[in-house]
Enzyme design. Structure first.
Site, PDB file in Angstrom:
ATOM      1  N   CYS A  16     -24.919   1.865  -6.429  1.00 13.05           N
ATOM      2  CA  CYS A  16     -26.195   2.133  -5.974  1.00 13.05           C
ATOM      3  C   CYS A  16     -26.107   3.540  -5.013  1.00 13.05           C
ATOM      4  O   CYS A  16     -24.734   3.899  -5.062  1.00 13.05           O
ATOM      5  CB  CYS A  16     -27.094   1.187  -5.340  1.00 13.05           C
ATOM      6  SG  CYS A  16     -26.481   0.709  -3.742  1.00 13.05           S
ATOM      7  N   HIS A 149      14.266  -8.762   4.069  1.00  9.87           N
ATOM      8  CA  HIS A 149      14.585  -8.283   5.638  1.00  9.87           C
ATOM      9  C   HIS A 149      14.605  -9.574   6.575  1.00  9.87           C
ATOM     10  O   HIS A 149      13.618 -10.047   6.918  1.00  9.87           O
ATOM     11  CB  HIS A 149      13.660  -7.136   6.281  1.00  9.87           C
ATOM     12  CG  HIS A 149      14.214  -6.785   7.601  1.00  9.87           C
ATOM     13  ND1 HIS A 149      14.307  -7.384   8.782  1.00  9.87           N
ATOM     14  CD2 HIS A 149      14.819  -5.528   7.670  1.00  9.87           C
ATOM     15  CE1 HIS A 149      14.734  -6.636   9.581  1.00  9.87           C
ATOM     16  NE2 HIS A 149      15.030  -5.373   9.134  1.00  9.87           N
TER      17      HIS A 149
END
Length: 227
Positions: A16, A149
Site C-alpha cells: 500500500c 573460525h
C-alpha cells in the site's frame, strides 16, 4: 532478497502507500538491520508468517520489483552445509566479537562446541589454513566460500591446541576430519570457544536458512544455502 531470506522464503507480496505486506514461509529469516540499511523505517511482525516492512511511497515499486525477481528467477539450486562440530547453535549476532556479530566477514551461524573433531561442512578445496590453525577456508565447486573460525582471539594461541589433518590446496569430501581440538586448553586460554561458520561471499548467493536450533550433532544439516 537476502534481507527477506531469499525469494524462496516469500509466499506472497502486496503493498500500500506506506508498506510492503509480505507472507513468508519463515519470518525468523528476516534481517531487520539489513532492511533498515536499505531504507526501511520499521519492520512489524504480524505473526510467524506475515510481516509489514515500512518503505513509504517506495513500497509499490518494491513490490513490483520483488514479484519480477520471483517470476524470472530460475530454479534455485541448493547446497546443504553440514555442521563441522557438535554443540549448541549460537546466533551470529551473539558471537562475543563485533567483527563476526556485525557480519563484517560474512554471514552464517556459530556453534559453542562440545566435540573436539572438526569435519568439513562441504565438499571442496582448502583455500586457506592459517599458520595458527585457528581458521580454515573451504571453497565448494559451486563457488560458495566457507570460513570456520575456531574460537575468539584464538590467533593468540599460536597454534597450540590445534592439530590439522589438511593443508592448503587439499580436496576434501563432506564429513572428512580436518582438525582436532584440545578443547580444555582452548577454553582456558582463549576469550571464547564459540566458533563462527560463515559464508564469506554472501553477496554471491540468494540467501540461506539455518536448519537446526538448539543442540546440533556433528555432520547434521546446519545451513541450506540457495545458490
Amino acid at each position: 532478497m537476502i534481507a527477506l531470506g531469499s525469494h524462496k522464503n516469500i509466499k506472497d507480496v502486496d503493498a500500500c502507500i506506506t508498506r510492503l505486506r509480505l507472507k513468508l514461509h519463515d519470518s525468523s529469516l528476516i534481517d531487520k538491520k539489513k532492511l533498515e540499511s536499505l531504507g526501511a523505517s520499521g519492520v512489524i511482525n504480524i505473526d510467524e508468517q506475515n510481516i509489514h516492512v515500512i518503505f513509504g511511497i517506495k513500497s509499490e515499486d518494491l513490490k513490483e520489483n520483488i514479484k519480477n525477481i520471483i517470476s524470472t528467477s530460475p530454479q534455485t539450486k541448493e547446497l546443504i552445509l553440514k555442521s563441522p562440530l557438535a554443540g549448541d547453535i549460537v546466533n551470529i549476532e551473539d558471537v562475543p566479537d563485533q567483527v563476526f556479530a556485525q557480519k563484517f566477514l560474512g554471514d552464517g551461524v556459530a556453534i559453542n562446541p562440545s566435540s573436539n573433531i572438526v569435519t568439513s561442512p562441504i565438499e571442496g578445496t582448502i583455500t586457506q589454513l592459517f599458520p595458527t590453525k585457528h581458521a580454515i577456508c573451504i571453497k565448494a565447486e559451486s563457488g560458495v566460500e566457507v570460513l570456520i573460525h575456531i574460537g575468539i582471539d584464538t590467533v593468540k594461541l599460536k597454534g597450540k591446541g590445534f592439530t590439522s589433518f589438511v593443508k592448503k590446496g587439499d580436496k576434501i569430501k563432506t564429513g572428512n576430519e580436518i582438525m582436532e581440538l584440545d578443547l580444555d586448553f582452548i577454553k582456558k586460554h582463549a576469550k571464547s570457544i564459540i566458533t563462527p561458520i560463515l559464508i564469506t561471499n554472501i553477496n554471491s548467493i540468494n540467501g540461506f536458512n539455518i536448519m537446526t536450533k538448539g543442540k546440533i550433532n556433528n555432520k547434521e544439516n546446519l545451513l541450506k544455502i540457495y545458490l
